[in-house]
Enzyme design. Structure first.
Site, short mmCIF file in Angstrom:
data_model
loop_
_atom_site.label_atom_id
_atom_site.label_comp_id
_atom_site.label_asym_id
_atom_site.label_seq_id
_atom_site.Cartn_x
_atom_site.Cartn_y
_atom_site.Cartn_z
N ASP A 126 5.72 5.03 -1.13
CA ASP A 126 5.56 5.08 -3.21
C ASP A 126 4.36 5.62 -3.60
O ASP A 126 4.34 6.12 -4.46
CB ASP A 126 5.40 3.08 -3.32
CG ASP A 126 6.06 3.17 -4.49
OD1 ASP A 126 6.58 3.98 -5.40
OD2 ASP A 126 5.80 1.80 -5.10
N ASP A 127 3.44 5.44 -2.84
CA ASP A 127 1.94 5.53 -3.43
C ASP A 127 2.20 7.09 -3.65
O ASP A 127 1.24 8.32 -4.57
CB ASP A 127 0.49 5.25 -2.52
CG ASP A 127 1.08 3.75 -2.77
OD1 ASP A 127 0.79 3.55 -3.25
OD2 ASP A 127 0.95 3.74 -0.77
N ARG A 153 -5.08 -0.22 1.63
CA ARG A 153 -6.04 0.68 0.13
C ARG A 153 -5.42 -0.50 -1.03
O ARG A 153 -3.74 0.32 -1.50
CB ARG A 153 -5.58 1.87 0.40
CG ARG A 153 -6.52 2.48 -0.69
CD ARG A 153 -6.20 3.62 -2.01
NE ARG A 153 -5.01 2.31 -2.20
CZ ARG A 153 -3.68 2.66 -3.00
NH1 ARG A 153 -3.47 3.58 -3.37
NH2 ARG A 153 -3.00 2.22 -3.78
N TYR A 212 3.19 -8.38 -10.73
CA TYR A 212 2.77 -6.85 -10.21
C TYR A 212 2.02 -6.59 -10.38
O TYR A 212 0.54 -7.58 -10.79
CB TYR A 212 4.02 -6.20 -10.89
CG TYR A 212 4.48 -4.71 -10.02
CD1 TYR A 212 4.97 -3.98 -8.61
CD2 TYR A 212 4.16 -3.70 -11.18
CE1 TYR A 212 4.50 -2.93 -8.50
CE2 TYR A 212 4.34 -2.85 -10.80
CZ TYR A 212 4.72 -2.63 -9.62
OH TYR A 212 4.42 -0.99 -9.42
N LYS A 246 6.60 -6.16 -4.77
CA LYS A 246 7.12 -5.13 -5.44
C LYS A 246 8.55 -4.88 -4.86
O LYS A 246 9.53 -4.77 -5.64
CB LYS A 246 7.00 -3.86 -3.85
CG LYS A 246 5.31 -3.07 -3.90
CD LYS A 246 5.66 -2.28 -4.64
CE LYS A 246 4.35 -1.38 -5.61
NZ LYS A 246 4.34 -0.19 -6.62
N GLU A 263 3.56 1.47 2.15
CA GLU A 263 3.20 1.01 0.65
C GLU A 263 1.25 0.48 0.73
O GLU A 263 0.83 -0.04 1.89
CB GLU A 263 3.43 -0.54 -0.02
CG GLU A 263 3.35 -0.58 -1.75
CD GLU A 263 3.43 0.03 -2.45
OE1 GLU A 263 5.20 0.63 -2.92
OE2 GLU A 263 3.13 0.85 -3.28
N ASP A 264 0.38 1.38 0.01
CA ASP A 264 -1.20 0.94 0.17
C ASP A 264 -1.45 1.20 1.01
O ASP A 264 -1.87 0.11 1.83
CB ASP A 264 -1.28 -0.13 -0.45
CG ASP A 264 -0.86 -0.36 -2.22
OD1 ASP A 264 -0.94 1.17 -2.64
OD2 ASP A 264 -1.52 -1.25 -2.93
N ASN A 315 -4.81 1.48 -10.82
CA ASN A 315 -4.53 0.73 -11.08
C ASN A 315 -5.76 -0.56 -10.07
O ASN A 315 -6.56 -0.03 -8.93
CB ASN A 315 -3.56 0.05 -10.33
CG ASN A 315 -2.54 -0.03 -10.57
OD1 ASN A 315 -2.07 0.91 -12.25
ND2 ASN A 315 -1.46 0.67 -10.75
N1 LIG Z 1 -0.02 4.12 -11.58
C1 LIG Z 1 0.91 3.96 -10.35
O1 LIG Z 1 1.73 4.21 -10.29
C2 LIG Z 1 -0.07 3.88 -9.10
C3 LIG Z 1 0.46 4.80 -8.25
C4 LIG Z 1 -0.46 4.69 -6.92
C5 LIG Z 1 -1.56 4.69 -7.43
N2 LIG Z 1 -2.17 4.30 -7.87
C6 LIG Z 1 -3.53 3.54 -8.03
O2 LIG Z 1 -4.14 5.57 -8.15
C7 LIG Z 1 -5.49 5.23 -7.69
C8 LIG Z 1 -5.82 5.93 -6.30
O3 LIG Z 1 -4.86 5.68 -5.26
P1 LIG Z 1 -5.02 6.54 -4.03
O4 LIG Z 1 -3.80 5.70 -2.92
O5 LIG Z 1 -5.08 8.22 -3.75
O6 LIG Z 1 -6.49 6.11 -3.29
P2 LIG Z 1 -7.77 7.20 -2.15
O7 LIG Z 1 -7.99 6.15 -2.29
O8 LIG Z 1 -6.52 8.11 -1.28
O9 LIG Z 1 -7.79 8.39 -2.99
C9 LIG Z 1 -9.02 7.79 -3.61
C10 LIG Z 1 -9.79 9.60 -4.54
O10 LIG Z 1 -10.41 9.64 -5.92
C11 LIG Z 1 -11.60 9.88 -5.71
N3 LIG Z 1 -12.77 9.49 -6.68
C12 LIG Z 1 -13.26 8.62 -5.93
N4 LIG Z 1 -14.28 8.34 -6.77
C13 LIG Z 1 -14.40 9.46 -7.62
C14 LIG Z 1 -14.99 9.97 -9.22
N5 LIG Z 1 -16.32 8.89 -9.06
N6 LIG Z 1 -14.75 11.04 -9.73
C15 LIG Z 1 -13.62 11.67 -8.97
N7 LIG Z 1 -12.66 11.68 -8.24
C16 LIG Z 1 -13.08 10.54 -7.44
C17 LIG Z 1 -11.52 9.91 -3.88
O11 LIG Z 1 -12.87 11.16 -3.49
C18 LIG Z 1 -9.88 10.23 -3.38
O12 LIG Z 1 -9.87 11.50 -3.07
C19 LIG Z 1 -5.58 3.41 -7.04
O13 LIG Z 1 -6.25 2.57 -8.09
C20 LIG Z 1 -4.17 3.30 -7.13
O14 LIG Z 1 -3.75 2.05 -7.71
C21 LIG Z 1 -1.69 4.00 -8.92
#
Ligand SMILES: NC(=O)c1ccc[n+]([C@@H]2O[C@H](COP(=O)([O-])OP(=O)(O)OC[C@H]3O[C@@H](n4cnc5c(N)ncnc54)[C@H](O)[C@@H]3O)[C@@H](O)[C@H]2O)c1
Length: 635
Positions: free
Chosen positions: A296-297, A184, A131, A202, A273-274, A477
């Site tokens: 899930d996201d 993504r 994972y 997953k 997912e993603d 992540n």
């Molecule tokens: N920990 C968890 O369980 C978990 C779960 C889901 C997603 N995530 C992580 O969250 C992250 C984002 O996922 P997402 O689906 O929302 O992605 P996404 O691409 O939909 O959104 C990313 C957001 O971050 C913003 N961003 C980019 N650069 C930035 C900066 N320098 N300053 C501020 N904001 C900035 C973008 O404008 C956008 O709004 C990924 O790395 C994903 O792995 C973690």
């Protein structure tokens, strides 16, 4: 409204035991001889007893000695540990992680029963391999790592064929489908068809944590092309090499896939997912009232974050009804960030009964800074969280993270930006130094004015937080995309902070035996329980109420003692126990909303009559545990 005293007081005593007791039922097979040894679902390798070898035409195809399941287990773990030992000094950590992934993957491809057993028993060691974070590396290197297909692939070229294609899958029954379009992957962007590693990882977590039967899970890659030019130019890329489908064309592929799988397996739960943000929200809106699905996201992440935020309030020594007063800065306005804010707003509304003021203490930033109503082309999903001019005092549209943190003095700084190190920005603070030289008692004759600069780290501003115990959640992540490392957070914001990250980090040592606890705020604590609860309740949909119940159960799982140590989430070692509790909370919420249709012989009335404790037992009873089943040949 929330009954808060019940929320904390109703915690049942947790059990960390594994659920190992069921006697394996016989498995009816249609194969014989060599074909059995090449089927990892039923292969026992040297573990086939002699009677079975005779019955199934295996005599002579295996070395004569029978090796027990336990001996096979020990042998595998020894070879894994020796790989660990031999690579201890290796500096290329990615190569080591991939070597570990390969050894596990090879076991999966030979013998699934043994694979899932070692996974369940050693989940703390193996979750980071199968994972996040290693799964990200696997997706990035997928064309080189690919050996044997897992899951199903549907592409734009299969339009009109999907209804028959689903019958190519060998299992009669599928309970859980995890679906991605690879657009993504974690914080790594568009990885196209190579993103298949995510649904696989997953679903492995589903088996390990929720005890889903691995023969009834289905990872799916929907190849709707890719916009990643590097992949398009890569001759070894395994997907279609055209720009991504958009608009109605894209949605028609998803519609066709959904119709096909639900025709063959009408009770399957589908986890999205993603997906890139626009499709994450669009598909959620389109499907969530039509069948049993969740994203899930958006929804799983939101629940995990909410559980962490509630834990933070308790860690600050405040009662839970202080939650609506917490100032929370969310960095990242994508599917995950917006999902977290929506759920936090729902929680505040539930607590205060006032929907209109719920979002006032939340501040949302994206790559262009603070989001206000003045933002041009404001994404409709971000509108409820965009600050109106009167709400923000000294703040302005597009203000940088530094300015926002400095002026807001938040209790919590939460990152879901996908950008590594974004909390690490440093700022030069000018210092005006007056040197006054005094001659002859009080006679001032010269004043010197010196300007120098002092470097401040962004998270250092969290020291000025309105809270005695500020929290930093670097949830992106994989590891390299974390907004800051654990060491940086404790170094700059203080040893007293609460810290959580999406991918694992080691606890931080301060000296004199003290250390800062690192929480893993990852949706693995929730999605297995959400999926399992939806399945075992026979729910028609996954509702906000069910998701909220899951998050509340996770939050209330933690003891006061743990919370005071800054421990917001349980150890992954007891993931089956957590999942059973979360799953039961989801079942009860489905019953309360009159959405539970029942599961197998357990009808809706039976579910409704179960006490809380009986519901947990019911969930546990339905968890699969890997043991060799006697194989019986179909005549
Ligand atoms: N920990 C968890 O369980 C978990 C779960 C889901 C997603 N995530 C992580 O969250 C992250 C984002 O996922 P997402 O689906 O929302 O992605 P996404 O691409 O939909 O959104 C990313 C957001 O971050 C913003 N961003 C980019 N650069 C930035 C900066 N320098 N300053 C501020 N904001 C900035 C973008 O404008 C956008 O709004 C990924 O790395 C994903 O792995 C973690």
């Amino acid at each position: 409204m929330w009954n808060l005293s019940r929320f904390v007081a109703s915690r049942p005593i947790r059990s960390r035991r594994c659920f190992t007791t069921m006697i394996p039922r016989p498995c009816i097979i249609h194969k014989r001889g060599d074909a059995i040894l090449h089927d990892p679902w039923i292969n026992k390798e040297t573990g086939f007893p002699l009677t079975e070898r005779n019955r199934l035409g295996l005599r002579g195809l295996l070395p004569p000695r029978v090796i027990s399941f336990e001996q096979q287990y020990v042998r595998f773990m020894e070879s894994y540990r020796s790989l660990e030992k031999n690579t201890q000094k290796e500096t290329d950590t990615s190569a080591v992680a991939l070597a570990k992934w390969r050894i596990l993957n090879r076991l999966h491809d030979r013998n699934e029963t043994l694979y899932y057993r070692v996974l369940i028993d050693n989940i703390k060691d193996f979750a980071p391999i199968i994972y996040t974070p290693t799964v990200g590396l696997v997706c990035q290197n997928y064309s080189g790592l690919f050996r044997r297909p897992r899951g199903m692939y549907f592409s734009a070229k299969d339009k009109g064929e999907m209804m028959s294609m689903v019958y190519n899958w060998p299992a009669e029954r599928v309970d859980m489908i995890v679906l991605t379009d690879g657009s993504r992957i974690l914080g790594l962007g568009d990885l196209g068809v190579h993103g298949i590693g995510i649904p696989i990882g997953k679903l492995d977590m589903y088996v390990a944590a929720a005890g889903l039967n691995p023969q009834r899970i289905l990872p799916v890659m929907l190849d709707v092309d890719t916009n990643n030019l590097k992949l398009i130019d890569n001759p070894l890329y395994l997907g279609l090499r055209q720009p991504r489908l958009e608009g109605e064309e894209y949605l028609s592929i998803i519609d066709e896939f959904i119709e096909a799988v639900l025709t063959r397996w009408p009770k399957a739960i589908i986890q999205f997912e993603d997906f890139q943000m626009k499709w994450a929200f669009e598909t959620l809106k389109r499907y969530r009232r039509r069948f049993c699905m969740f994203n899930d996201d958006v929804q799983g992440t939101a629940g995990v974050a909410l559980a962490g935020l509630l834990g933070t309030v308790r860690a600050q020594g405040r009662s839970l009804d202080h939650f609506p007063n917490q100032k929370i800065v969310v960095v990242g306005a994508g599917s995950a960030g917006l999902g977290v804010l929506s759920m936090a707003v729902q929680a505040v509304t539930k607590m205060t009964g006032k929907a209109e003021t719920a979002a006032q203490n939340f501040f949302l930033l994206d790559k262009d800074g603070l989001i206000t109503k003045e933002r041009k082309n404001l994404d409709p999903a971000a509108v409820p969280f965009a600050k109106a001019p009167g709400q923000i005092g000294e703040l302005r549209e597009g203000d940088s993270l530094l300015e926002v943190v400095r002026k807001v003095k938040p209790d919590v700084l939460l990152g879901l930006s996908g950008v590594g190190g974004v909390f690490n920005e440093e700022v030069e603070i000018p210092i005006f130094l007056y040197i006054t030289v005094i001659y002859n008692l009080l006679l001032v004759i010269r004043v010197e004015f010196i300007i120098t600069a002092y470097i401040l780290h962004c998270v250092e501003f969290m020291r000025e937080s309105g809270s005695s115990r500020p929290a930093i959640f670097a949830m992106s992540n994989p590891t390299m995309n974390a907004e800051c490392t654990a060491a940086e957070a404790f170094k700059y914001a203080g040893e007293n902070i609460v810290f959580a990250s999406g991918s694992p980090f080691e606890n931080v040592k301060f000296g004199k035996g003290k250390e800062g606890h690192v929480n893993q705020a990852n949706n693995m604590y929730l999605f297995p329980g959400i999926g399992l609860g939806a399945l075992l309740s026979g729910a028609s949909f996954v509702t906000d109420g069910m998701l909220q119940a899951a998050a509340e159960r996770l939050a209330s799982y933690m003891t006061e003692e743990e919370i005071q140590k800054g421990i917001l989430y349980p150890s992954i070692d007891c993931i089956r126990d957590i999942t059973a509790e979360v799953g039961a909370a989801v079942v009860r919420a489905a019953v309360a909303e009159e959405l539970a249709g029942g599961y197998l012989e357990v009808g809706p009335k039976h579910l409704a009559n179960m006490s809380e404790e009986e519901t947990v037992k019911y969930v546990r009873r339905n968890m699969w545990f890997p043991n060799y089943s006697p194989l019986v040949q179909h005549k």
